[in-house]
Motif scaffolding. Structure first.
Motif, PDB file in Angstrom:
ATOM      1  N   TYR A  35       7.525  -7.076   4.512  1.00 20.28           N
ATOM      2  CA  TYR A  35       7.051  -7.513   3.649  1.00 20.28           C
ATOM      3  C   TYR A  35       5.377  -6.739   2.887  1.00 20.28           C
ATOM      4  CZ  TYR A  35       7.020 -11.680   7.540  1.00 20.28           C
ATOM      5  OH  TYR A  35       7.146 -12.614   8.356  1.00 20.28           O
ATOM      6  N   ARG A  36       5.300  -7.801   1.798  1.00 20.03           N
ATOM      7  CA  ARG A  36       4.684  -6.654   0.720  1.00 20.03           C
ATOM      8  C   ARG A  36       3.569  -7.788   0.361  1.00 20.03           C
ATOM      9  NH1 ARG A  36       7.350  -4.526  -5.341  1.00 20.03           N
ATOM     10  NH2 ARG A  36       7.792  -7.115  -5.605  1.00 20.03           N
ATOM     11  N   GLN A  37       2.297  -6.887  -0.065  1.00 20.52           N
ATOM     12  CA  GLN A  37       1.513  -7.346  -0.436  1.00 20.52           C
ATOM     13  C   GLN A  37       0.806  -6.503  -1.782  1.00 20.52           C
ATOM     14  OE1 GLN A  37      -2.412  -7.951   2.670  1.00 20.52           O
ATOM     15  NE2 GLN A  37      -1.830 -10.336   1.846  1.00 20.52           N
ATOM     16  N   SER A  38       0.218  -7.698  -2.837  1.00 23.29           N
ATOM     17  CA  SER A  38      -0.405  -6.789  -3.691  1.00 23.29           C
ATOM     18  C   SER A  38      -1.227  -7.415  -3.730  1.00 23.29           C
ATOM     19  CB  SER A  38       0.691  -7.706  -5.255  1.00 23.29           C
ATOM     20  OG  SER A  38       2.115  -6.811  -5.409  1.00 23.29           O
ATOM     21  N   LEU A  39      -2.530  -6.719  -3.811  1.00 23.72           N
ATOM     22  CA  LEU A  39      -3.707  -7.028  -4.740  1.00 23.72           C
ATOM     23  C   LEU A  39      -3.935  -7.926  -4.840  1.00 23.72           C
ATOM     24  CD1 LEU A  39      -6.175  -4.934  -4.324  1.00 23.72           C
ATOM     25  CD2 LEU A  39      -6.569  -4.768  -6.131  1.00 23.72           C
ATOM     26  N   GLY A  40      -4.833  -8.568  -3.292  1.00 24.65           N
ATOM     27  CA  GLY A  40      -5.290 -10.140  -3.740  1.00 24.65           C
ATOM     28  C   GLY A  40      -4.510 -11.081  -3.525  1.00 24.65           C
ATOM     29  N   GLN A  41      -3.271 -10.768  -2.763  1.00 20.84           N
ATOM     30  CA  GLN A  41      -2.015 -11.599  -3.322  1.00 20.84           C
ATOM     31  C   GLN A  41      -1.453 -12.052  -1.186  1.00 20.84           C
ATOM     32  OE1 GLN A  41      -1.005 -13.370  -5.808  1.00 20.84           O
ATOM     33  NE2 GLN A  41      -2.599 -12.227  -7.041  1.00 20.84           N
ATOM     34  N   GLY A  42      -1.238 -13.230  -1.311  1.00 21.16           N
ATOM     35  CA  GLY A  42      -0.940 -13.546  -0.383  1.00 21.16           C
ATOM     36  C   GLY A  42       0.913 -12.572   0.034  1.00 21.16           C
ATOM     37  N   LEU A  43       1.315 -12.321   1.555  1.00 20.32           N
ATOM     38  CA  LEU A  43       2.172 -11.922   1.722  1.00 20.32           C
ATOM     39  C   LEU A  43       3.819 -12.171   1.347  1.00 20.32           C
ATOM     40  CD1 LEU A  43       0.655 -11.167   3.886  1.00 20.32           C
ATOM     41  CD2 LEU A  43       2.284 -10.760   5.417  1.00 20.32           C
ATOM     42  N   GLU A  44       4.410 -11.669   0.488  1.00 25.95           N
ATOM     43  CA  GLU A  44       5.626 -12.093  -0.301  1.00 25.95           C
ATOM     44  C   GLU A  44       7.042 -11.146   1.319  1.00 25.95           C
ATOM     45  OE1 GLU A  44       6.450  -9.145  -4.383  1.00 25.95           O
ATOM     46  OE2 GLU A  44       8.440 -10.513  -4.097  1.00 25.95           O
ATOM     47  N   PHE A  45       8.023 -11.836   1.520  1.00 26.03           N
ATOM     48  CA  PHE A  45       8.611 -12.076   2.227  1.00 26.03           C
ATOM     49  C   PHE A  45       9.460 -10.748   1.452  1.00 26.03           C
ATOM     50  CE2 PHE A  45      11.946 -11.174   5.396  1.00 26.03           C
ATOM     51  CZ  PHE A  45      13.544 -12.164   5.001  1.00 26.03           C
ATOM     52  N   GLU A  85       4.980  -2.107 -10.981  1.00 27.24           N
ATOM     53  CA  GLU A  85       4.080  -3.391 -10.437  1.00 27.24           C
ATOM     54  C   GLU A  85       4.894  -3.170  -8.585  1.00 27.24           C
ATOM     55  OE1 GLU A  85       6.131  -2.832 -13.039  1.00 27.24           O
ATOM     56  OE2 GLU A  85       8.301  -3.449 -12.938  1.00 27.24           O
ATOM     57  N   ASP A  86       5.731  -1.940  -8.397  1.00 21.09           N
ATOM     58  CA  ASP A  86       5.548  -1.819  -7.026  1.00 21.09           C
ATOM     59  C   ASP A  86       4.421  -1.400  -5.633  1.00 21.09           C
ATOM     60  OD1 ASP A  86       9.290   0.210  -7.830  1.00 21.09           O
ATOM     61  OD2 ASP A  86       8.386  -1.996  -7.483  1.00 21.09           O
ATOM     62  N   SER A  87       3.314  -1.024  -6.677  1.00 24.36           N
ATOM     63  CA  SER A  87       2.340  -0.803  -6.041  1.00 24.36           C
ATOM     64  C   SER A  87       1.686  -1.750  -5.077  1.00 24.36           C
ATOM     65  CB  SER A  87       0.906  -0.501  -7.110  1.00 24.36           C
ATOM     66  OG  SER A  87       1.625   0.730  -7.579  1.00 24.36           O
ATOM     67  N   ALA A  88       1.592  -1.800  -4.246  1.00 23.67           N
ATOM     68  CA  ALA A  88       1.265  -2.175  -3.266  1.00 23.67           C
ATOM     69  C   ALA A  88       1.213  -2.049  -1.799  1.00 23.67           C
ATOM     70  CB  ALA A  88       2.191  -4.281  -3.225  1.00 23.67           C
ATOM     71  N   VAL A  89       0.954  -3.264  -0.683  1.00 22.95           N
ATOM     72  CA  VAL A  89       0.495  -2.643   1.014  1.00 22.95           C
ATOM     73  C   VAL A  89       2.183  -3.344   0.795  1.00 22.95           C
ATOM     74  CG1 VAL A  89      -0.001  -2.915   3.164  1.00 22.95           C
ATOM     75  CG2 VAL A  89      -1.542  -2.842   0.867  1.00 22.95           C
ATOM     76  N   TYR A  90       2.879  -2.379   1.626  1.00 19.41           N
ATOM     77  CA  TYR A  90       4.181  -2.768   2.797  1.00 19.41           C
ATOM     78  C   TYR A  90       3.435  -2.638   3.822  1.00 19.41           C
ATOM     79  CZ  TYR A  90       5.868  -2.144  -1.738  1.00 19.41           C
ATOM     80  OH  TYR A  90       6.548  -2.025  -3.092  1.00 19.41           O
ATOM     81  N   LEU A  91       4.128  -3.854   4.999  1.00 16.19           N
ATOM     82  CA  LEU A  91       3.878  -4.529   6.034  1.00 16.19           C
ATOM     83  C   LEU A  91       4.746  -5.221   6.613  1.00 16.19           C
ATOM     84  CD1 LEU A  91       0.997  -7.121   5.216  1.00 16.19           C
ATOM     85  CD2 LEU A  91       0.935  -4.765   6.602  1.00 16.19           C
ATOM     86  N   CYS A  92       4.981  -4.177   7.900  1.00 20.88           N
ATOM     87  CA  CYS A  92       5.842  -3.955   8.543  1.00 20.88           C
ATOM     88  C   CYS A  92       5.889  -4.844   9.992  1.00 20.88           C
ATOM     89  CB  CYS A  92       6.469  -3.282   9.007  1.00 20.88           C
ATOM     90  SG  CYS A  92       8.135  -3.487  10.628  1.00 20.88           S
ATOM     91  N   PRO A 107       0.018  -1.215  10.687  1.00 25.27           N
ATOM     92  CA  PRO A 107      -0.935  -0.953   9.880  1.00 25.27           C
ATOM     93  C   PRO A 107      -0.781  -0.696   8.219  1.00 25.27           C
ATOM     94  CG  PRO A 107      -0.237   0.569  10.423  1.00 25.27           C
ATOM     95  CD  PRO A 107       0.475  -0.251  11.187  1.00 25.27           C
ATOM     96  N   GLY A 108       0.808  -1.067   7.856  1.00 33.19           N
ATOM     97  CA  GLY A 108       0.981  -1.187   7.173  1.00 33.19           C
ATOM     98  C   GLY A 108       0.966  -0.065   6.267  1.00 33.19           C
ATOM     99  N   THR A 109       1.554   0.087   5.108  1.00 31.33           N
ATOM    100  CA  THR A 109       1.373   1.667   4.018  1.00 31.33           C
ATOM    101  C   THR A 109       1.500   0.812   2.790  1.00 31.33           C
ATOM    102  OG1 THR A 109       3.743   2.907   5.124  1.00 31.33           O
ATOM    103  CG2 THR A 109       3.265   3.208   2.803  1.00 31.33           C
ATOM    104  N   ARG A 110       0.247   1.208   1.904  1.00 28.55           N
ATOM    105  CA  ARG A 110      -0.211   1.645   0.750  1.00 28.55           C
ATOM    106  C   ARG A 110       0.172   2.645  -0.040  1.00 28.55           C
ATOM    107  NH1 ARG A 110      -4.725  -1.123  -0.751  1.00 28.55           N
ATOM    108  NH2 ARG A 110      -5.851  -1.156   1.144  1.00 28.55           N
TER     109      ARG A 110
END
Lengths: 114, 113
Positions: A35-45, A85-92, A107-110
């Motif tokens: 998943y990824r999560q941009s600043l202040g947003q929900g999770l995007e599959f 625009e790829d800047s985000a936290v990437y969650l596994c 914990p994610g990769t920022r």
């Protein structure tokens, strides 16, 4: 045992460069999700893997994004020619496949693209 | 899978008070899960309630599920500053073609000391 781990925890890259993000799932979990999560947003599959089945890539935002899972365990998410625009936290996350389907997150990769 | 919608979007309470957040969804489910996220990092699975359950407890957490109203609520009793986080619900249907959970925007809970 250990939880889901991700590396690196932070990555700063220049626009146009390629990056690889790594995920080590919980041992024995057959399903793995990105998943990824941009600043202040929900999770995007983005993508998920289940056993030996073909991965569900329906969430990948462009063909610059790809992922593989080797040996049914470790997964690598690759972003080519990164954009700001790829800047985000990437969650596994990983889970046992079944009706319960609870997911365990790393914990994610920022990622910051400058 | 379908997306759950959390309500309210933000909630601010004093330490010691109870916090209630709600989740609505659209189609039938096999289970519904609640997750917590601190500081924009990884989510932590809190509790799972199956479609044939109406209420479930885990420590200071109480989850209810009303399948007729397609809604769930998460109650945190005697809140602590450490409960400050975003909370997400994730309804899940085993018959769906996608294995991923679809998360909404969450409820941002702030517990003031």
């Amino acid at each position: 045992g250990a939880g889901v781990s991700q590396s690196p925890s932070n990555k700063v890259t220049e626009k146009g460069k390629d990056v690889e993000l790594r995920c080590d799932p919980i041992s024995g979990h057959t399903a793995l999700y990105w998943y990824r999560q941009s600043l202040g947003q929900g999770l995007e599959f983005l993508i998920y893997f289940q056993g030996n089945s073909a991965p569900d890539k329906s969430g990948l935002p462009s063909d610059r994004f790809s992922a593989e899972r080797t040996g049914g365990s470790v997964s690598t998410l690759t972003i080519q020619r990164t954009q700001q625009e790829d800047s985000a936290v990437y969650l596994c996350a990983s889970s046992l496949w079944g009706t319960s389907h609870e997911q365990y997150f790393g914990p994610g990769t920022r990622l910051t693209v400058t | 899978s379908q997306q759950g919608e959390e309500d309210p979007q933000a909630l601010s309470i004093q330490e010691g008070e109870n916090a209630t957040m709600n989740c609505s969804y659209k189609t039938s489910i096999n289970n519904l899960q609640w997750y917590r996220q601190n500081s924009g990092r990884g989510l932590v699975h809190l509790i799972l309630i199956r479609s044939n359950e109406r209420e479930k407890h885990s420590g200071r957490l109480r989850v209810t599920l009303d399948t007729s109203k397609k809604s769930s609520s998460l109650l945190i009793t005697a809140s602590r500053a450490a409960d400050t986080a975003s909370y997400f619900c994730a309804p899940w249907n085993y018959g769906g073609s996608q294995g991923n959970l679809i998360f909404g925007k969450g409820t941002k809970l702030s517990v003031k000391p």
